[in-house]
Scaffold this active site. Sequence first.
Site: not given
Length: 400
Positions: A400, A273, A187, A176
Amino acid sequence: MKIEDGSVVSPKGFLADGVHAGLRYTKNDLGVIYSEVPANCAAVYTQSHFQAAPLKVTQESIATEDLLQAIVVNSANANACTGEQGLLDAYEMREKCAELFQIDKHLVAVASTGVIGEFLKMDKIRNGISQLSPTPSKESAVAFQQAILTTDLVMKTSCYKVEIDGKPVVIGGAAKGSGMIHPNMATMLSFITTDACIDSSSLQSLLSDVTDKTYNQITVDGDTSTNDMVLVMANGKADNHPLNEQHPQWGEFKKAFQLVSEELAKQIAKDGEGATKLIEVEVTGAKTKHEANVVAKKIVGSSLVKTAVYGADANWGRIICAVGYSEASVDPEDIDIYLGDICLFTNNRPQAFSEELASDYLKKEQVNITVHLGVGEESGKAWGCDLTYDYVKINASYRT
């Protein structure tokens, strides 16, 4: 041979499972890999000064007798920078897993990933561990793979088979990682299982060597995590003669092991991402292998290169800049830069090329950049991804 549907349970004697313990809203968040017998093991860890509590517990477990039988992993919470309580919680995870399988606690490794600086919800962890029921099924492997994800969009797996001493030996892996990726050892999290018979010392040497060529050659955002770790378990169920560097088929096993690690590393880089493209940089003509790797990683880690790739802008000047500050040996009069098959720069001069064709190439899912340094015979590769608006959105509101 690549096993297309392979996983961490493809090698003989390995089982896995993943459950939703309630650390995340709906998805699996607690998983385990279990070997039917104690397995020789090896590991590499983050070089961050702030190693998370699970890493400390895992290092203690392995140091006892270089054996592991289970790895328990949670997502959503990194259990990092959590002081004495965090360490106690990691020890309790180890103990509860050992109790579940009725094995010695030093045979259990612990890993965590997620938000830094928050305490684990141990009531949910305890209940989740009690629900784990590992099997060798594909469904169980998927359940584990889902349980270790955070901001990842896809699961990362790889599996290869090689014949050693006439016996089929399988190597399977799951990983992951999507953000906070700039490894200085490994990683985010990677777990490799194999039924090969190989001693822990040889396995550790192999892992350390392969790590430098694979996991340490990826970058998403230049940040090294507190929880980075690669763990390998080898249970010997393939019944081959013990593997080491003197074994006549050591090279074949090493190649398969490196293929698994490289595929996992590239999948992490591709799933950065907000990423839309995988970038592979190959550096040739370097004085040393180390310098080739350094230059490749400097290029793929450059924010300016990454944003140019995202914008499909063949701005080779950004590549030149990254080479220039790499501190590697370079002959400015003999540098070549290619984007795929398109020559952008050679003999210290810009080359005429079609901006339209170059832009079209940069819109592909994988972008290959090749740089020839002109000072030697060594080469190296690194992998990364483009830098997008979505990366900022994801990390601006991570908690958040």
